[in-house]
Motif scaffolding. Structure first.
Motif, PDB file in Angstrom:
ATOM      1  N   GLU A 166       0.835  -1.209   0.000  1.00 44.40           N
ATOM      2  CA  GLU A 166       0.000   0.000   0.000  1.00 44.40           C
ATOM      3  C   GLU A 166       0.872   1.262   0.000  1.00 44.40           C
ATOM      4  O   GLU A 166       0.672   2.167  -0.804  1.00 44.40           O
ATOM      5  N   LEU A 167       1.868   1.277   0.889  1.00 44.10           N
ATOM      6  CA  LEU A 167       2.722   2.467   1.013  1.00 44.10           C
ATOM      7  C   LEU A 167       3.478   2.757  -0.282  1.00 44.10           C
ATOM      8  O   LEU A 167       3.718   3.910  -0.630  1.00 44.10           O
ATOM      9  N   LEU A 168       3.852   1.705  -0.992  1.00 41.54           N
ATOM     10  CA  LEU A 168       4.665   1.877  -2.210  1.00 41.54           C
ATOM     11  C   LEU A 168       3.822   1.801  -3.479  1.00 41.54           C
ATOM     12  O   LEU A 168       4.361   1.805  -4.581  1.00 41.54           O
ATOM     13  N   ASN A 169       2.497   1.714  -3.287  1.00 44.84           N
ATOM     14  CA  ASN A 169       1.579   1.676  -4.430  1.00 44.84           C
ATOM     15  C   ASN A 169       1.906   0.528  -5.398  1.00 44.84           C
ATOM     16  O   ASN A 169       1.886   0.701  -6.620  1.00 44.84           O
ATOM     17  N   LEU A 170       2.243  -0.625  -4.827  1.00 43.14           N
ATOM     18  CA  LEU A 170       2.734  -1.721  -5.661  1.00 43.14           C
ATOM     19  C   LEU A 170       1.642  -2.387  -6.482  1.00 43.14           C
ATOM     20  O   LEU A 170       1.911  -2.902  -7.574  1.00 43.14           O
ATOM     21  N   ASN A 171       0.406  -2.361  -5.978  1.00 45.68           N
ATOM     22  CA  ASN A 171      -0.690  -2.977  -6.745  1.00 45.68           C
ATOM     23  C   ASN A 171      -0.818  -2.361  -8.126  1.00 45.68           C
ATOM     24  O   ASN A 171      -1.076  -3.052  -9.108  1.00 45.68           O
ATOM     25  N   ALA A 172      -0.609  -1.056  -8.180  1.00 43.15           N
ATOM     26  CA  ALA A 172      -0.736  -0.351  -9.463  1.00 43.15           C
ATOM     27  C   ALA A 172       0.299  -0.843 -10.467  1.00 43.15           C
ATOM     28  O   ALA A 172       0.123  -0.696 -11.678  1.00 43.15           O
ATOM     29  N   HIS A 173       1.394  -1.386  -9.951  1.00 50.78           N
ATOM     30  CA  HIS A 173       2.452  -1.912 -10.836  1.00 50.78           C
ATOM     31  C   HIS A 173       2.367  -3.426 -10.976  1.00 50.78           C
ATOM     32  O   HIS A 173       3.292  -4.042 -11.514  1.00 50.78           O
ATOM     33  N   ASN A 174       1.305  -4.021 -10.438  1.00 50.98           N
ATOM     34  CA  ASN A 174       1.159  -5.489 -10.465  1.00 50.98           C
ATOM     35  C   ASN A 174       2.294  -6.201  -9.749  1.00 50.98           C
ATOM     36  O   ASN A 174       2.801  -7.219 -10.227  1.00 50.98           O
ATOM     37  N   LEU A 175       2.691  -5.609  -8.615  1.00 51.71           N
ATOM     38  CA  LEU A 175       3.813  -6.184  -7.870  1.00 51.71           C
ATOM     39  C   LEU A 175       3.403  -6.537  -6.455  1.00 51.71           C
ATOM     40  O   LEU A 175       2.426  -5.986  -5.928  1.00 51.71           O
ATOM     41  N   LYS A 176       4.175  -7.428  -5.846  1.00 49.54           N
ATOM     42  CA  LYS A 176       3.962  -7.796  -4.438  1.00 49.54           C
ATOM     43  C   LYS A 176       5.316  -7.773  -3.740  1.00 49.54           C
ATOM     44  O   LYS A 176       6.280  -8.365  -4.241  1.00 49.54           O
ATOM     45  N   SER A 177       5.405  -7.086  -2.601  1.00 55.58           N
ATOM     46  CA  SER A 177       6.690  -7.026  -1.878  1.00 55.58           C
ATOM     47  C   SER A 177       6.984  -8.359  -1.208  1.00 55.58           C
ATOM     48  O   SER A 177       6.077  -9.016  -0.687  1.00 55.58           O
ATOM     49  N   VAL A 178       8.252  -8.738  -1.230  1.00 54.34           N
ATOM     50  CA  VAL A 178       8.655 -10.021  -0.635  1.00 54.34           C
ATOM     51  C   VAL A 178       9.757  -9.823   0.412  1.00 54.34           C
ATOM     52  O   VAL A 178       9.723 -10.410   1.482  1.00 54.34           O
ATOM     53  N   LEU A 179      10.738  -9.004   0.080  1.00 55.07           N
ATOM     54  CA  LEU A 179      11.893  -8.824   0.962  1.00 55.07           C
ATOM     55  C   LEU A 179      12.328  -7.368   0.996  1.00 55.07           C
ATOM     56  O   LEU A 179      12.175  -6.658  -0.014  1.00 55.07           O
ATOM     57  N   ALA A 180      12.870  -6.959   2.141  1.00 58.14           N
ATOM     58  CA  ALA A 180      13.413  -5.600   2.228  1.00 58.14           C
ATOM     59  C   ALA A 180      14.907  -5.690   2.522  1.00 58.14           C
ATOM     60  O   ALA A 180      15.365  -6.634   3.184  1.00 58.14           O
ATOM     61  N   LEU A 181      15.636  -4.742   2.008  1.00 53.25           N
ATOM     62  CA  LEU A 181      17.081  -4.696   2.263  1.00 53.25           C
ATOM     63  C   LEU A 181      17.498  -3.247   2.514  1.00 53.25           C
ATOM     64  O   LEU A 181      17.858  -2.529   1.580  1.00 53.25           O
ATOM     65  N   PRO A 182      17.407  -2.809   3.787  1.00 52.43           N
ATOM     66  CA  PRO A 182      17.960  -1.493   4.109  1.00 52.43           C
ATOM     67  C   PRO A 182      19.481  -1.540   3.902  1.00 52.43           C
ATOM     68  O   PRO A 182      20.119  -2.526   4.299  1.00 52.43           O
ATOM     69  N   VAL A 183      20.029  -0.506   3.284  1.00 43.28           N
ATOM     70  CA  VAL A 183      21.475  -0.459   3.017  1.00 43.28           C
ATOM     71  C   VAL A 183      22.036   0.889   3.433  1.00 43.28           C
ATOM     72  O   VAL A 183      21.305   1.884   3.474  1.00 43.28           O
ATOM     73  N   GLY A 184      23.308   0.924   3.722  1.00 41.93           N
ATOM     74  CA  GLY A 184      23.951   2.177   4.123  1.00 41.93           C
ATOM     75  C   GLY A 184      25.255   1.867   4.833  1.00 41.93           C
ATOM     76  O   GLY A 184      25.987   0.961   4.418  1.00 41.93           O
TER      77      GLY A 184
END
Ligand SMILES: Cc1cc2nc3c(=O)[nH]c(=O)nc-3n(C[C@H](O)[C@H](O)[C@H](O)COP(=O)(O)O)c2cc1C
Length: 210
Positions: A166-184
């Motif tokens: 929802e936060l990344l508006n992924l449905n509109a792109h036909n995507l589903k989040s699976v993993l996150a990788l914070p980097v820095g």
């Protein structure tokens, strides 16, 4: 750094230094590594969202059980699977092969047709699990590249995917989040950076067959 030294240097970073931002050059290396990861059949059923926005990172943190990696990281990479892996998606891949390698249709068609048939015979859940496997493989590649580039990272599945979508508006792109990788870059007071690695003894996890 040797590969093993780099893998010993890396750790799942729990707190980043929010003042230290990765250069565009480093982020581009991670984008290229994402794209160069091997995937089953080469189909790449994935996309990666690169978040560099502190306000959004705060929201991602609240959708990740409050884990501070999200808001302190320089960037947050979110690995997503394509929700629609259909005939058209597979044909696009073969069009790329034809264009890039100039392979004639008569060579490509038999494999293309068998792949389309094989995917059309699978249930949606099965195709999604297959795509999720590719996401995990990509995470492995990214973690290794991060280590060799001395980029700190935290692999994460501890978040609420529906909220991320929802936060990344992924449905509109036909995507589903699976993993996150914070980097820095690790915070100086992240005590986890001092912890010894906990791993099974090598002779317990390797079976030699001569
Ligand atoms: C797929 C995956 C998901 C993970 N999810 C989280 C997570 O949500 N939060 C976290 O702090 N660490 C997470 N970790 C980090 C692991 O706990 C960590 O990699 C493991 O304990 C080994 O430690 P090291 O990576 O520091 O060597 C995850 C790791 C992997 C591979």
């Amino acid at each position: 750094m040797s590969n093993i030294k780099a893998l010993q240097w890396r750790y799942a970073t729990k707190k980043f230094n929010p003042e230290k931002i990765l250069s565009d050059k480093k982020i581009n290396i991670l984008k290229e590594a994402f794209n160069l990861t091997a995937t089953s059949y080469g189909l790449q059923p994935l996309k990666m969202v690169v978040v560099r926005n502190k306000g959004l990172q705060e929201l991602l943190k609240s959708a990740s059980w409050g884990q501070q990696q999200l808001n302190t990281a320089s960037h947050v990479l979110v690995i997503c699977i394509e929700k629609k892996i259909d005939k058209n998606f597979i044909e696009q891949y073969f069009r790329r092969v034809k264009y890039i390698r100039e392979t004639p249709d008569e060579i490509l068609d038999p494999f293309k047709n068998s792949l389309v048939n094989s995917f059309e015979s699978k249930a949606e859940d099965e195709v999604h699990s297959w795509a999720i496997n590719q996401a995990y493989l990509t995470l492995g590649t990214l973690l290794t590249v991060c280590a060799s580039e001395e980029i700190d990272a935290c692999p994460m599945e501890g978040f609420e995917p529906d909220k991320y979508d929802e936060l990344l508006n992924l449905n509109a792109h036909n995507l589903k989040s699976v993993l996150a990788l914070p980097v820095g870059y690790r915070a100086e007071d992240d005590m986890f950076s001092e912890f010894k690695k906990v791993r099974r003894p090598l002779n317990d996890i390797i079976i030699e067959v001569n």
